[in-house]
Design a protein around this motif. Structure first.
Motif, PDB file in Angstrom:
ATOM      1  N   LYS A  20      37.884  17.407  30.074  1.00  0.00           N
ATOM      2  CA  LYS A  20      38.005  18.812  29.715  1.00  0.00           C
ATOM      3  C   LYS A  20      37.016  19.636  30.537  1.00  0.00           C
ATOM      4  O   LYS A  20      35.933  19.177  30.880  1.00  0.00           O
ATOM      5  N   LEU A  21      37.406  20.856  30.851  1.00  0.00           N
ATOM      6  CA  LEU A  21      36.568  21.729  31.653  1.00  0.00           C
ATOM      7  C   LEU A  21      35.364  22.214  30.860  1.00  0.00           C
ATOM      8  O   LEU A  21      35.447  22.417  29.648  1.00  0.00           O
ATOM      9  N   ALA A  22      34.273  22.421  31.562  1.00  0.00           N
ATOM     10  CA  ALA A  22      33.109  23.042  30.936  1.00  0.00           C
ATOM     11  C   ALA A  22      33.366  24.542  30.815  1.00  0.00           C
ATOM     12  O   ALA A  22      34.085  25.124  31.632  1.00  0.00           O
ATOM     13  N   LEU A  23      32.787  25.149  29.813  1.00  0.00           N
ATOM     14  CA  LEU A  23      32.888  26.596  29.669  1.00  0.00           C
ATOM     15  C   LEU A  23      31.942  27.268  30.652  1.00  0.00           C
ATOM     16  O   LEU A  23      30.858  26.759  30.940  1.00  0.00           O
ATOM     17  N   TYR A 150      40.582  22.759  27.527  1.00  0.00           N
ATOM     18  CA  TYR A 150      39.258  22.780  26.914  1.00  0.00           C
ATOM     19  C   TYR A 150      39.290  22.062  25.565  1.00  0.00           C
ATOM     20  O   TYR A 150      40.313  22.008  24.907  1.00  0.00           O
ATOM     21  N   SER A 154      34.141  20.072  26.115  1.00  0.00           N
ATOM     22  CA  SER A 154      33.787  21.222  26.950  1.00  0.00           C
ATOM     23  C   SER A 154      32.421  21.762  26.552  1.00  0.00           C
ATOM     24  O   SER A 154      31.620  22.169  27.406  1.00  0.00           O
ATOM     25  N   ARG A 157      29.694  19.528  27.808  1.00  0.00           N
ATOM     26  CA  ARG A 157      29.539  19.602  29.261  1.00  0.00           C
ATOM     27  C   ARG A 157      28.973  20.931  29.746  1.00  0.00           C
ATOM     28  O   ARG A 157      28.438  21.011  30.855  1.00  0.00           O
ATOM     29  N   THR A 158      29.095  21.981  28.929  1.00  0.00           N
ATOM     30  CA  THR A 158      28.818  23.336  29.404  1.00  0.00           C
ATOM     31  C   THR A 158      27.423  23.514  29.998  1.00  0.00           C
ATOM     32  O   THR A 158      27.268  23.980  31.130  1.00  0.00           O
TER      33      THR A 158
END
Length: 205
Positions: A20-23, A150, A154, A157-158
């Motif tokens: 999942k993407l980081a914010l 996300y 996420s 990782r942010t």
């Protein structure tokens, strides 16, 4: 000719899979603004604690008040033993997080031994990781992000993604995430040859 064996529908059909993407910072501030406008004190504190702690969902939902509070005030640093590794990890609580946590605890009340995020159906339990995932899904959807990109990871990782971008210090991130091996941190961040070359090019001798 033998008939081809009929296979069931893959669990991930129609879904985007992978990390999942980081914010981004702008997403975090948009979420905070949204939750403040909605007067969601519990969820604002949950967002801030999740970002600062960098904990996995299974550890975040099991936090107790005493983990983050001492002498009636939110701690500046806290230590939690991770469920996956059995090892402790220490994290900071920023001023923003301490303020939102204080706001939630005024409403939450309870004893130090109580769960920070109590279940609404079971008085002696905490929210589940599935409930936490649904909450995050609602957040990202509310600010116009694609919820399939996300998730709860996420939030984990942010902050480390931002630290890595600013410093390139993998060892520091390994410590913050509580990884036992640096290779795990490399895989987690998705560090590749392009990242390595970019940092090398920036080191002008």
């Amino acid at each position: 000719m033998f008939a081809r064996e009929q296979k069931g529908t893959p669990w991930n059909k129609g879904r985007l899979v992978g990390a999942k993407l980081a914010l981004k910072p702008k997403h975090v501030w948009a979420l905070r603004f949204y939750l403040e406008q909605q007067k969601q004190h519990r969820e604002l504190a949950m967002l801030d604690v999740a970002i600062d702690s960098k904990l996995r969902g299974c550890d975040l939902v099991k936090l107790r008040i005493e983990d983050l509070v001492a002498d009636g005030q939110p701690r500046r640093r806290a230590t939690v033993v991770q469920q996956k590794t059995g090892k402790p990890v220490t994290f900071e609580l920023t001023e923003q997080t301490r303020e939102s946590l204080t706001g939630w605890l005024h409403l939450r009340d309870g004893c130090l031994e109580d769960y920070l995020w109590p279940s609404r159906s079971k008085s002696d339990s905490h929210i589940t990781t599935r409930q936490y995932a649904r909450i995050v899904h609602k957040w990202v959807e509310a600010i116009g992000l694609n919820p399939s990109l996300y998730g709860t990871h996420s939030l984990r990782r942010t902050k480390v993604a931002l630290i890595y971008k600013n410093t390139g210090n993998l060892r520091a991130i390994q410590i913050l995430l509580g990884h036992s091996k640096l290779e795990s941190t490399v895989r987690y961040l998705g560090v590749d040859i392009d990242d390595a070359l970019t940092m090398s090019e920036a080191a002008d001798l």
